[in-house]
Design an enzyme around this catalytic site. Structure first.
Site, PDB file in Angstrom:
ATOM      1  CB  SER A  18     -88.331 -33.801 -76.851  1.00 34.08           C
ATOM      2  OG  SER A  18     -89.557 -33.526 -75.934  1.00 34.08           O
ATOM      3  CB  SER A  20     -91.878 -31.953 -74.305  1.00 34.49           C
ATOM      4  OG  SER A  20     -91.977 -33.320 -73.880  1.00 34.49           O
ATOM      5  CB  THR A  67     -86.411 -36.616 -71.483  1.00 38.74           C
ATOM      6  OG1 THR A  67     -86.513 -37.951 -71.660  1.00 38.74           O
ATOM      7  CG2 THR A  67     -85.618 -35.838 -72.401  1.00 38.74           C
ATOM      8  CE  LYS A  71     -87.443 -39.332 -67.675  1.00 36.36           C
ATOM      9  NZ  LYS A  71     -88.705 -39.998 -67.874  1.00 36.36           N
ATOM     10  CG  ASP A 107     -92.101 -39.848 -66.643  1.00 30.69           C
ATOM     11  OD1 ASP A 107     -92.604 -39.468 -67.407  1.00 30.69           O
ATOM     12  OD2 ASP A 107     -90.934 -40.116 -66.205  1.00 30.69           O
ATOM     13  N   GLY A 132     -88.859 -54.921 -68.442  1.00 29.58           N
ATOM     14  CA  GLY A 132     -87.699 -53.818 -68.438  1.00 29.58           C
ATOM     15  C   GLY A 132     -87.490 -53.350 -66.968  1.00 29.58           C
ATOM     16  CB  ALA A 133     -85.314 -53.665 -64.685  1.00 33.20           C
ATOM     17  CB  ILE A 219     -93.252 -46.584 -72.392  1.00 36.31           C
ATOM     18  CG1 ILE A 219     -91.649 -47.263 -72.918  1.00 36.31           C
ATOM     19  CG2 ILE A 219     -93.582 -46.943 -71.046  1.00 36.31           C
ATOM     20  CD1 ILE A 219     -90.533 -46.800 -72.107  1.00 36.31           C
ATOM     21  N   GLY A 242     -97.829 -45.107 -76.308  1.00 32.68           N
ATOM     22  CA  GLY A 242     -96.805 -44.259 -75.607  1.00 32.68           C
ATOM     23  C   GLY A 242     -96.861 -42.774 -75.724  1.00 32.68           C
TER      24      GLY A 242
END
Ligand code: ATR
Length: 281
Positions: A18, A20, A67, A71, A107, A132-133, A219, A242
């Protein structure tokens, strides 16, 4: 009495990749805020997640980003949740207060902020294609609808998941096998799959040609320029990567927990790109 440092972090599994912690540490340093933001690995079960959150609250954490794969756990854990988190069915932020925990989803704002910062005059007219789903897809769709998009197509390898999202959000579905045609007729194309990420197969679009002026977003940020974004650049089309989305999604958490300015600027981008390059070596 000496003020205690502010504590926050990111929860995931895996989490060591990550970026972050670097983003928040840099912002804290710039704002001269005494605080720590750390990566915390928590195994992929709700019980483990809930135990970890209880412990962090006891220690006095101000909040955490969340993450994969947590989530949905974060949304379930929150005593209260924002409308956006409920709409997307996922939370990537938990804020802890004396009154309980609050689940939110930045997000959505991350994607909107990335689009607007890359194209200040951006408006959602025409056809939007979401590839994507999964969880990321739900946040992107919510963002698109918040921006006023009403002509959204979704396609996914597992058709059933695309159909479920189409029903939930009022979208049109396209077969994964016909994604080349879909890409060629879209005005905004967003890859929300992991395809094109380092170590994953490429996103095969069968040599599709992107419409002139169509915007392409991905992304994925490792590599920074995915094959899809390369295709866009070579065709002279605008692209949103992304990393831009990642920086924008981090800002609400920083403001909520550290209370300082969270500027998404070139200095931050350069630091993150430097870190990605360091990791590649
Ligand atoms: P996230 O929450 O980040 O979106 P996810 O829920 O695991 O992660 O979703 C990953 C997405 O990438 C899904 O749309 C997935 O398609 P499936 O629903 O068919 O699994 C897509 N994806 C991952 N690997 C893929 C592959 N090899 N080919 C096509 N799609 C792929």
């Amino acid at each position: 009495m000496l003020k205690k440092p502010i504590l926050a972090g990111v929860i995931g599994s895996p989490v060591s990749h990550s970026l972050s912690p670097l983003i928040h540490t840099l912002w804290a340093h710039r704002a001269q805020i005494d605080g720590y933001y750390m990566p915390i690995e928590v195994a992929a079960s709700y019980d483990e997640f809930a135990r970890a959150m209880d412990a962090l609250r006891t220690i006095g954490f101000a909040g955490v980003n969340v993450t994969l794969p947590h989530k949905e756990n974060a949304l379930r854990y929150g005593d209260k949740s924002s409308e956006l988190a409920s709409m997307t069915g996922a939370a990537n932020m938990l804020t802890f207060t004396d009154n309980g925990s609050y689940a939110d989803n930045s997000d959505v704002a991350g994607f909107q902020g990335a689009l607007k910062s890359t194209m200040p005059k951006f408006s959602v007219k025409g056809a939007c294609l979401v590839l994507g789903a999964g969880g990321a897809s739900r946040a992107i769709i919510t963002a698109l609808q918040n921006l006023g998009a009403d002509n959204i197509f979704i396609t996914n390898r597992t058709e059933e998941k695309a159909t479920q999202l189409a029903e939930r959000f009022g979208l049109k579905t396209l077969l994964w096998q016909s994604r080349k045609d879909a890409v060629e007729s879209a005005d905004l194309i967003i890859n929300t799959t992991s395809l094109g990420m380092s170590g994953q197969p490429p996103l095969d679009l069968g040599g599709a040609k992107i419409k002139p002026g169509a915007i392409v977003a991905d992304i994925v940020y490792t590599p920074l320029e995915t094959p899809l974004l390369k295709l866009a650049r070579e065709a002279g089309n605008p692209g949103v990567n992304g990393l831009t989305m990642l920086m924008h999604q981090a800002a609400p958490g920083f403001r909520a927990w550290f209370g300082g300015d969270a500027k998404v600027d070139e200095g931050l981008r350069t630091a993150l790109i430097g870190e990605l390059e360091r990791r590649r070596r």
